[in-house]
Design an enzyme around this catalytic site. Sequence first.
Site, short mmCIF file in Angstrom:
data_model
loop_
_atom_site.label_atom_id
_atom_site.label_comp_id
_atom_site.label_asym_id
_atom_site.label_seq_id
_atom_site.Cartn_x
_atom_site.Cartn_y
_atom_site.Cartn_z
N HIS A 75 0.84 -1.20 0.00
CA HIS A 75 0.00 0.00 0.00
C HIS A 75 0.88 1.26 0.00
O HIS A 75 0.66 2.18 -0.79
CB HIS A 75 -0.91 -0.03 1.23
CG HIS A 75 -1.73 1.19 1.46
ND1 HIS A 75 -3.10 1.17 1.37
CD2 HIS A 75 -1.40 2.46 1.80
CE1 HIS A 75 -3.57 2.39 1.64
NE2 HIS A 75 -2.55 3.18 1.90
N GLU A 76 1.87 1.27 0.89
CA GLU A 76 2.74 2.46 1.02
C GLU A 76 3.69 2.60 -0.17
O GLU A 76 3.96 3.71 -0.62
CB GLU A 76 3.50 2.42 2.34
CG GLU A 76 2.63 2.38 3.58
CD GLU A 76 1.56 3.47 3.67
OE1 GLU A 76 1.75 4.56 3.07
OE2 GLU A 76 0.53 3.24 4.33
N HIS A 79 1.94 4.35 -2.80
CA HIS A 79 1.97 5.81 -2.60
C HIS A 79 3.28 6.39 -3.13
O HIS A 79 3.28 7.45 -3.78
CB HIS A 79 1.82 6.16 -1.12
CG HIS A 79 0.43 6.09 -0.61
ND1 HIS A 79 -0.61 6.85 -1.12
CD2 HIS A 79 -0.12 5.35 0.39
CE1 HIS A 79 -1.73 6.58 -0.45
NE2 HIS A 79 -1.45 5.66 0.46
#
Length: 163
Positions: A75-76, A79
Amino acid sequence: MKHIAEWENLVNAKLSILENIIKNKFGLSLLNLKISYDLKGLRAGLFIPKTNEIKLNGKLCKEFPERMVNEVLVHEVAHFVTNKVFKNSKPHGKKWKDIAILLGLKNPKTTHDMPVNPARQFQKYEYKCSCGTHNISSVRHKRIITKKAKYACKRCGGLLEKV
């Protein structure tokens, strides 16, 4: 996870897989990406664009290593990629979601459901007005006692006073 070395091996193996995908699709490297495990509180992970750093919740890393690597780390990293490729895109917008799916998240979510406790408990102070009592934060309490602010009840409009 018994040893930090096991955890780092798990993270490095996942980063290697992700880097291959990212290099092939976007020509980006993860070499300048820093990973730390000092995030506390309710969040599982956080990407900080200014420093190219991913902070992971160390407590959750110990309790849920597989989920932290396969969900939160991915998820990160999504980003990170979104920030590098599409500078002004929404943090959890379509571009981020597409990249998260490309990196292996089947159903990218903006929150996690792992059980966590807040990093600290906040003291509440009891105040009253004409319609009842209210619990307010220590920050608001301090502003009231130092005469930097006055707070009114949203229901009746009366000023809040210490009980």
